[in-house]
Each structure stands twice: as structure tokens, then as C-alpha cells.
Design a protein around this motif. Structure first.
Motif, PDB file in Angstrom:
ATOM      1  N   GLY A 148       0.798  -1.218   0.000  1.00 27.06           N
ATOM      2  CA  GLY A 148       0.000   0.000   0.000  1.00 27.06           C
ATOM      3  C   GLY A 148       0.831   1.269   0.000  1.00 27.06           C
ATOM      4  N   ASP A 149       1.910   1.297   0.781  1.00 28.23           N
ATOM      5  CA  ASP A 149       2.722   2.518   0.856  1.00 28.23           C
ATOM      6  C   ASP A 149       3.306   2.874  -0.506  1.00 28.23           C
ATOM      7  OD1 ASP A 149       2.141   2.717   3.481  1.00 28.23           O
ATOM      8  OD2 ASP A 149       4.074   1.964   4.213  1.00 28.23           O
ATOM      9  N   ALA A 150       3.760   1.852  -1.226  1.00 29.49           N
ATOM     10  CA  ALA A 150       4.366   2.098  -2.539  1.00 29.49           C
ATOM     11  C   ALA A 150       3.312   2.553  -3.548  1.00 29.49           C
ATOM     12  CB  ALA A 150       5.078   0.847  -3.033  1.00 29.49           C
ATOM     13  N   ILE A 151       2.124   1.967  -3.450  1.00 30.77           N
ATOM     14  CA  ILE A 151       1.041   2.358  -4.351  1.00 30.77           C
ATOM     15  C   ILE A 151       0.665   3.813  -4.100  1.00 30.77           C
ATOM     16  CG2 ILE A 151      -1.373   1.941  -4.977  1.00 30.77           C
ATOM     17  CD1 ILE A 151      -0.892  -1.026  -4.206  1.00 30.77           C
ATOM     18  N   ARG A 152       0.525   4.165  -2.812  1.00 27.54           N
ATOM     19  CA  ARG A 152       0.178   5.549  -2.472  1.00 27.54           C
ATOM     20  C   ARG A 152       1.251   6.515  -2.952  1.00 27.54           C
ATOM     21  NH1 ARG A 152      -0.738   5.667   3.253  1.00 27.54           N
ATOM     22  NH2 ARG A 152       1.536   5.697   3.330  1.00 27.54           N
ATOM     23  N   ALA A 153       2.515   6.141  -2.748  1.00 27.41           N
ATOM     24  CA  ALA A 153       3.615   7.013  -3.172  1.00 27.41           C
ATOM     25  C   ALA A 153       3.567   7.241  -4.680  1.00 27.41           C
ATOM     26  CB  ALA A 153       4.954   6.402  -2.764  1.00 27.41           C
ATOM     27  N   GLU A 154       3.253   6.192  -5.433  1.00 28.97           N
ATOM     28  CA  GLU A 154       3.237   6.390  -6.885  1.00 28.97           C
ATOM     29  C   GLU A 154       2.072   7.277  -7.313  1.00 28.97           C
ATOM     30  OE1 GLU A 154       3.910   3.066  -9.536  1.00 28.97           O
ATOM     31  OE2 GLU A 154       3.594   4.382 -11.277  1.00 28.97           O
ATOM     32  N   VAL A 155       0.912   7.091  -6.692  1.00 26.24           N
ATOM     33  CA  VAL A 155      -0.229   7.952  -7.041  1.00 26.24           C
ATOM     34  C   VAL A 155       0.113   9.412  -6.755  1.00 26.24           C
ATOM     35  CG1 VAL A 155      -2.605   8.551  -6.435  1.00 26.24           C
ATOM     36  CG2 VAL A 155      -1.966   6.142  -6.758  1.00 26.24           C
ATOM     37  N   LEU A 156       0.718   9.664  -5.591  1.00 33.53           N
ATOM     38  CA  LEU A 156       1.105  11.040  -5.246  1.00 33.53           C
ATOM     39  C   LEU A 156       2.093  11.604  -6.257  1.00 33.53           C
ATOM     40  CD1 LEU A 156       1.445  10.709  -1.367  1.00 33.53           C
ATOM     41  CD2 LEU A 156      -0.075  12.303  -2.579  1.00 33.53           C
ATOM     42  N   GLU A 157       3.053  10.767  -6.645  1.00 34.14           N
ATOM     43  CA  GLU A 157       4.085  11.210  -7.581  1.00 34.14           C
ATOM     44  C   GLU A 157       3.474  11.532  -8.949  1.00 34.14           C
ATOM     45  OE1 GLU A 157       6.982  12.053  -7.159  1.00 34.14           O
ATOM     46  OE2 GLU A 157       7.886  12.068  -9.156  1.00 34.14           O
ATOM     47  N   ILE A 158       2.564  10.672  -9.407  1.00 34.82           N
ATOM     48  CA  ILE A 158       1.912  10.911 -10.699  1.00 34.82           C
ATOM     49  C   ILE A 158       1.171  12.246 -10.674  1.00 34.82           C
ATOM     50  CG2 ILE A 158       0.048  10.159 -12.241  1.00 34.82           C
ATOM     51  CD1 ILE A 158       0.804   7.239 -11.490  1.00 34.82           C
ATOM     52  N   VAL A 159       0.372  12.448  -9.635  1.00 27.10           N
ATOM     53  CA  VAL A 159      -0.441  13.665  -9.572  1.00 27.10           C
ATOM     54  C   VAL A 159       0.451  14.902  -9.416  1.00 27.10           C
ATOM     55  CG1 VAL A 159      -2.229  14.884  -8.263  1.00 27.10           C
ATOM     56  CG2 VAL A 159      -2.438  12.417  -8.677  1.00 27.10           C
ATOM     57  N   ARG A 160       1.531  14.766  -8.662  1.00 20.97           N
ATOM     58  CA  ARG A 160       2.432  15.903  -8.461  1.00 20.97           C
ATOM     59  C   ARG A 160       3.107  16.306  -9.781  1.00 20.97           C
ATOM     60  NH1 ARG A 160       7.287  17.122  -7.683  1.00 20.97           N
ATOM     61  NH2 ARG A 160       8.095  14.994  -7.912  1.00 20.97           N
ATOM     62  N   THR A 161       3.583  15.303 -10.534  1.00 20.49           N
ATOM     63  CA  THR A 161       4.348  15.641 -11.736  1.00 20.49           C
ATOM     64  C   THR A 161       3.454  15.957 -12.927  1.00 20.49           C
ATOM     65  OG1 THR A 161       4.540  13.292 -12.265  1.00 20.49           O
ATOM     66  CG2 THR A 161       6.380  14.306 -11.103  1.00 20.49           C
ATOM     67  N   ARG A 162       2.294  15.337 -13.015  1.00 18.72           N
ATOM     68  CA  ARG A 162       1.466  15.528 -14.199  1.00 18.72           C
ATOM     69  C   ARG A 162       0.323  16.514 -13.988  1.00 18.72           C
ATOM     70  NH1 ARG A 162       0.611  10.297 -17.822  1.00 18.72           N
ATOM     71  NH2 ARG A 162       0.253  12.046 -19.242  1.00 18.72           N
ATOM     72  N   GLY A 163       0.026  16.804 -12.723  1.00 21.80           N
ATOM     73  CA  GLY A 163      -1.081  17.710 -12.470  1.00 21.80           C
ATOM     74  C   GLY A 163      -2.430  17.063 -12.709  1.00 21.80           C
ATOM     75  N   LYS A 164      -2.434  15.733 -12.781  1.00 19.30           N
ATOM     76  CA  LYS A 164      -3.670  14.967 -12.987  1.00 19.30           C
ATOM     77  C   LYS A 164      -3.347  13.525 -12.658  1.00 19.30           C
ATOM     78  CE  LYS A 164      -2.691  14.108 -17.910  1.00 19.30           C
ATOM     79  NZ  LYS A 164      -3.250  14.036 -19.268  1.00 19.30           N
ATOM     80  N   MET A 165      -4.377  12.691 -12.436  1.00 20.22           N
ATOM     81  CA  MET A 165      -4.134  11.284 -12.138  1.00 20.22           C
ATOM     82  C   MET A 165      -4.329  10.465 -13.403  1.00 20.22           C
ATOM     83  SD  MET A 165      -3.156   8.864 -10.267  1.00 20.22           S
ATOM     84  CE  MET A 165      -3.056   7.152 -10.833  1.00 20.22           C
ATOM     85  N   GLN A 166      -3.219  10.140 -14.045  1.00 23.59           N
ATOM     86  CA  GLN A 166      -3.275   9.300 -15.245  1.00 23.59           C
ATOM     87  C   GLN A 166      -2.176   8.262 -15.138  1.00 23.59           C
ATOM     88  OE1 GLN A 166      -2.846  11.341 -19.051  1.00 23.59           O
ATOM     89  NE2 GLN A 166      -3.899   9.645 -20.070  1.00 23.59           N
ATOM     90  N   ASN A 167      -2.580   7.006 -15.014  1.00 22.64           N
ATOM     91  CA  ASN A 167      -1.619   5.905 -14.924  1.00 22.64           C
ATOM     92  C   ASN A 167      -0.822   5.835 -16.223  1.00 22.64           C
ATOM     93  OD1 ASN A 167      -0.527   3.231 -15.239  1.00 22.64           O
ATOM     94  ND2 ASN A 167      -1.877   2.531 -13.592  1.00 22.64           N
ATOM     95  N   PRO A 168       0.501   5.978 -16.153  1.00 18.96           N
ATOM     96  CA  PRO A 168       1.274   6.017 -17.405  1.00 18.96           C
ATOM     97  C   PRO A 168       1.226   4.688 -18.156  1.00 18.96           C
ATOM     98  CG  PRO A 168       2.729   6.112 -15.474  1.00 18.96           C
ATOM     99  CD  PRO A 168       1.336   6.172 -14.960  1.00 18.96           C
TER     100      PRO A 168
END
Lengths: 345, 345
Positions: free
Chosen positions: A64-84
Motif C-alpha cells: 500500500g505505501d508504494a502504491i500511495r507514493a506512486e499515485v502522489l508522484e503521478i499527480v504531483r508531476t502531471r497535475g492529474k491522475m493518469q496511470n502512465p
């Protein structure tokens, strides 16, 4: 277009060098201030697309921690939640915080709404580091804000249904609406729904039957899901098959009264294109709702099988889709039970 | 299924651990001996799918030796020509070498044929190291053999047309056939073809007009292509636009008499989904023939724009498609000129 002008598609928030729509953009402008036709939402919950969450879950072996970290990172860098990897996003629930003077959406400050456009094109800022989320499951309690454009759509969350239930209905409401439209184009068709025990699957089964399907076949991956679907009473036949095994799927569907005139693919796992095509009758239609669908696998798969089937990209937008899905849920106790069963998990 | 049995889909030649159709397989069995329902072809030419060739060209910066080496490596390791990046293949021309006693295809030894199923599912062995190919261009002179299954399709190469021309028609013959079918479902529609100067594009324009399109718009990327398309006389309006720029495309199409009821996407570059959707009218249809199409970009793009459009995966198989395309080429001098112009290059 100058910076002070906005476009209903949200083009003015795209930060990429090339001119692309927000959905295709690498990065969106998440500034808090609104252009005149925009609306800002105070977010309370995100709902990740199932294909996206599964990919993250697999990638991080369920940590869970790794999943949460990746979601945060995606939203921070892309300004939206889009799974690459899957290209998909999800949706959100929140409260209208500010409405631009030129917004055509008809929303009022304080209204509780859900977005009906994908998170993949919605400017999003997370302000609580997702501290209340353990990283497990598609529903993410979240504090932050999101922006809707002039051409976005949002639905009011109904007062008679719990928020989580509404959100999970809205997440898939395009599927039953498009299924209805396709079923209406055939005379008493046989309809197979692959992934029939899930959210979009159960709603699509109910929609198909209401619209005049003569025979409905629900395909599920496990005996447990089969029992639940039988208890829901939504399909004439319930069969267990691995949708990734094209021959097994074809044989199971044929045995249950197929091949189908219409096959609705609602399973969010890759590799189901061939089986769906193979279990559909000539001049039939396959509707792909799964974000795990591969365009080339579908196109070349049908060609390779010399299969004269119409294949539709499941468009998540059909006018009136939200109201239609809510009505199906209210009218079919079996659908509601399946939805609630999934929320409990 | 025992090893001695064959399946019309070619399943018996799949070497993967999972049960997948040949198109989805990592590796095919290329043994020379035929199962009873198979046909072996002596290959004389391969024709790579345009999206696949462009990807290889970009990857290797146009170095022919490197492109040839990669094609050889793909075919050697996978037993078929399937570009791992685009997922697409192409087709081949050759002569029937051996016909299994149970083959339903009606082919005779010595007949000159082209496969109408993709190379992505066709067992293939290259025996001349592609020594006669400089690695430049989609057409590959080749000596080797390929295998057709019970459910494959092959077309005889017409005697009145040069082989290269026939091959380039057969390569795209699904596009005009499906375009015709969709146009027939509308009353006097406006039809836009994106990539109208190309092979599938010019045939689709001719098909749309024959089937009753009231207004046809051809979109091309350059003035040179625009001149050629105008000279061919296939479209009512010819416009130059970058299909990857959604706003520019929409504006150009609207100015030329759109939005279209039917938009046919024939350009083999990624990122055209948004523009195609945006330049299509409500309740219109977008047909994606490009193998560079992204399923999720199309699905989420339409949803994100709240666009009520039907989106079709361009199925390369429609009964009678080869004969239909050859007839269009013979009847429309403009189509033939565009095809021949491309062959000369």
C-alpha cells in the motif's frame, strides 16, 4: 489564443509544448485561480479506474505505501491522475467550491458532485498527502482541489444513495447506456457480458434485458462470482470461464446459448480481445469497455479470424447515462446487491 | 486438443505457455510440415504495415541495415512478423506451394495469392536473409515460406494489375469496405477522411462518395499531398491540417463544411484521436483504421469532451472487401493515380 482566454476543452491548462488536449497532455496547469468558464471542486474522494489500480497493485506487489507514493508522484508531476501504463484515470467526488462567472455547467457552490469526465484530463492538486488512504483499494479519501472546464460534465450525487455507492455507479455509467443503444439496434438479440459480476457488467446485463435482449449470458471468472451473479438474477445463463483463454471462452458461451449477437467486455484484464471476437456471431457487435483493451489486438484479431463483427470503443459518454444507471440500480435489487457486495470488501 | 490435431484459428501453432490465439502469441511454431487443414505459401514479397515501418524507421533513424536486421530478428525469434512496439504486421504475396488435404480455402498449388490475414498471426520463415532489401520502404522482396490456417483468408492476385499494386490495395481493403457500410447507415452524410491522400484514405473517399456521401472532406498534412488529392478529384474539399493538433483539425474541418457525420482516420501517426472526435458531429461515427490508435485515448478522449460519437475499431475484414477495393481502383482513375504515385517513390 492568448493566456487570458480559455477553451471549453481545457486546452488553456495544457503545459506541453505540442498542442494536445488535456487528456493527451503530459502535464496540466493546476493553478487555483479559475478561468471564467471553470469550476473548482473541493475533493473528498478519488476513485481510481479498475485497470489502473490493478496495474499499480501488481507493480508494487500489493504494498500500500508504494502504491500511495506512486499515485502522489503521478499527480504531483502531471497535475492529474493518469496511470502512465494503462493511460486511464478514474473519477472524483467533492463539493463545488467556486463557480466561474461564465461556467455553463449549472453548478452551485456547496453542491455535492461527481465528475463524469476522467481524472486523466482533470487538473488535480492533493493537499493531504493521501494520509487517510492505506494504498489498498480503488477508493481514495482525499483532500485537495480539482478543476472542471466549460465542456466537462459533473453529476449531482443523489440524496437517496450513499456517496460511495453513487460514485461506483457513476464510474461505469457509460457502459449500460451504450449497451442499451446497441441492443436496441438488434431484434431480440443474445447478449453476453464478460465480467458480468462487476459493476459495469451487472449494469450492462440489466440494461440489455430491459432493452429487449432475448437471452443473456453472464461470464465470470470464479464459482464465487457465479453464485453471486445467479443470486442477483440478472442473467439467463451464468458460466465460469477465463476470458483470456479464447477457446475456453468461445466453448463456454456457445454451450450457454451463444455465440452472442452482442458481446460486452467489462473485464479489466489484458488479452480478452480474441475470445470476445470468437464468441460473437457474424454481423454481431463487440463493445469494449475495458481500459485494458488493445486496439491493435482487437483490429488484427478480428481480421485474423476473418470475423465480420463490429467492434466499438466503449465511449464513457452517452447523454443521460448517469440518470439511466441510477435508475437501473434502484429498479434491480440484484444490481444493487452486487454493488454493495463490492463496496464491503 | 492433442498435438496431432489442428484448430482453424491456428492455435496448434502457438508455442506460448498460456492459451492465446496466434495473433496474441509471443512465438509461433514455424515447422514446414502442414497440419491437414493448412496451406504453405512460397513467399515472394512482404508488405509491412505502415505504422510498423514508420516506427522502425524512426527507431533506427532511417538506417536500412539496422531496420533489416531488426525485421530478421523479430521473425527469427517470434516465428512471425509482429512489431513489438506497434503490435502490427502487414501482409505477403507468394505462390501456393502445398495444400493440406483438409484445407477449406479452395487454393491450388501454383496460384499467386496474397494473404488477407495479418503477418502478426502468420507463421513465417525467411530463407534469404532479406538480401534483396535495402531496409528502406514497406515492401520487402523475400524468399521463404508462410503457413495459412483453416480460418485464414487469401485473395488471388488479379491478372490485370501489377503485383505491387495489388498488394498495396489488398493491404488496406478493409477500410473502404467498412466505410461503405457505415456511410450506408446515414442519410446523405458529410464524410471526412483524415489522411485522405494515402492508400486507405483515397479508397475510403471513393467508397464514401459511391455509397451516397453528400459532402466529402479530405484532410492531408502537406500542400504537395493536397495538390495530388485535388488532381485525383476524390473529395469535394481538400484541406491541409496536422491531425495531431485537435483544435487546428477541428477548425479546418468545420471551415470545409464539417463537422462530419463520419470521420475516417487513416493516418498512421499517434495522437489523432482527440482531433477526430472533436471534428465529428454529435451522433456521428469515427472509424479508426490507424494501427497507431490508442484505445484509452479514444475512449477517454470522447468521454472527456462529452462527445456522443460512436467509435469503431477498424476491422480489416468485411466479406467481399478485396473485390470491392479492386473495383474502386479500376473505376476511379484518381485512386489508381494516387496508388501508383506512392509505388513510384
Amino acid at each position: 489564443m492568448t493566456l487570458s482566454e480559455s477553451d471549453p476543452t481545457g486546452l488553456h491548462r495544457v503545459l506541453d509544448d505540442a498542442v494536445v488536449l488535456p487528456q493527451a497532455a503530459q502535464r496540466l496547469d493546476t493553478r487555483r485561480e479559475l478561468w471564467p468558464d471553470e469550476v473548482r471542486i473541493r475533493v473528498e474522494m478519488l476513485n481510481l479506474d479498475a485497470a489502473s489500480y490493478r496495474q499499480l497493485e501488481r507493480k508494487h506487489s500489493g504494498h500500500g505505501d508504494a502504491i500511495r507514493a506512486e499515485v502522489l508522484e503521478i499527480v504531483r508531476t502531471r497535475g492529474k491522475m493518469q496511470n502512465p501504463e494503462t493511460g486511464s484515470g478514474g473519477m472524483l467526488v467533492g463539493t463545488v467550491e467556486e463557480v466561474g462567472p461564465a461556467s455553463p455547467l449549472g453548478l452551485e457552490v456547496g453542491a455535492r458532485v461527481s465528475t463524469l469526465v476522467s481524472l486523466t484530463l482533470t487538473p488535480l492538486v492533493i493537499e493531504d498527502d493521501l494520509a487517510r488512504w492505506d494504498g489498498l483499494g480503488e477508493r481514495i479519501p482525499c483532500d485537495g482541489y480539482a478543476v472542471l472546464f466549460g465542456r466537462s460534465i459533473a453529476a449531482k450525487v443523489p440524496g437517496d444513495l450513499p456517496a460511495e455507492l453513487s460514485l461506483s455507479v457513476l464510474d461505469v455509467c457509460g457502459a449500460p447506456a451504450l449497451t442499451s443503444r446497441v441492443v436496441a439496434g438488434y431484434s431480440t438479440p443474445t447478449v453476453t457480458v464478460i465480467g458480468a459480476g462487476g459493476k459495469s457488467g451487472s449494469l450492462s446485463l440489466a440494461a440489455a434485458r430491459e432493452e429487449g435482449a432475448a437471452h443473456t449470458i453472464g461470464v465470470v471468472p470464479t464459482d464465487t462470482e457465479a453464485d453471486a451473479l445467479r443470486a442477483a438474477g440478472l442473467a439467463d445463463e451464468v458460466v465460469v470461464a477465463d476470458a483470456r483463454d479464447p477457446i475456453a471462452l468461445r466453448d463456454a458461451v456457445v454451450k450457454a446459448g451463444g455465440p452472442a449477437d452482442i458481446t460486452v467486455v467489462c473485464v479489466d484484464v489484458p488479452g480478452c480481445e480474441g475470445g470476445a471476437i470468437l464468441s460473437t456471431a457474424e454481423r454481431g457487435t463487440v463493445i469494449f469497455f475495458s481500459m485494458a483493451t488493445s486496439f491493435s489486438a482487437a483490429a488484427l484479431g478480428a481480421e485474423g479470424l476473418a470475423a465480420d463483427v463490429t467492434m466499438l470503443v466503449g465511449n464513457g459518454y452517452v447523454p443521460g447515462h448517469a440518470e439511466h444507471a441510477f435508475r437501473l440500480l434502484r429498479d434491480h435489487a440484484g444490481v444493487r446487491r452486487l454493488f454493495e457486495g463490492r463496496l464491503d470488501r
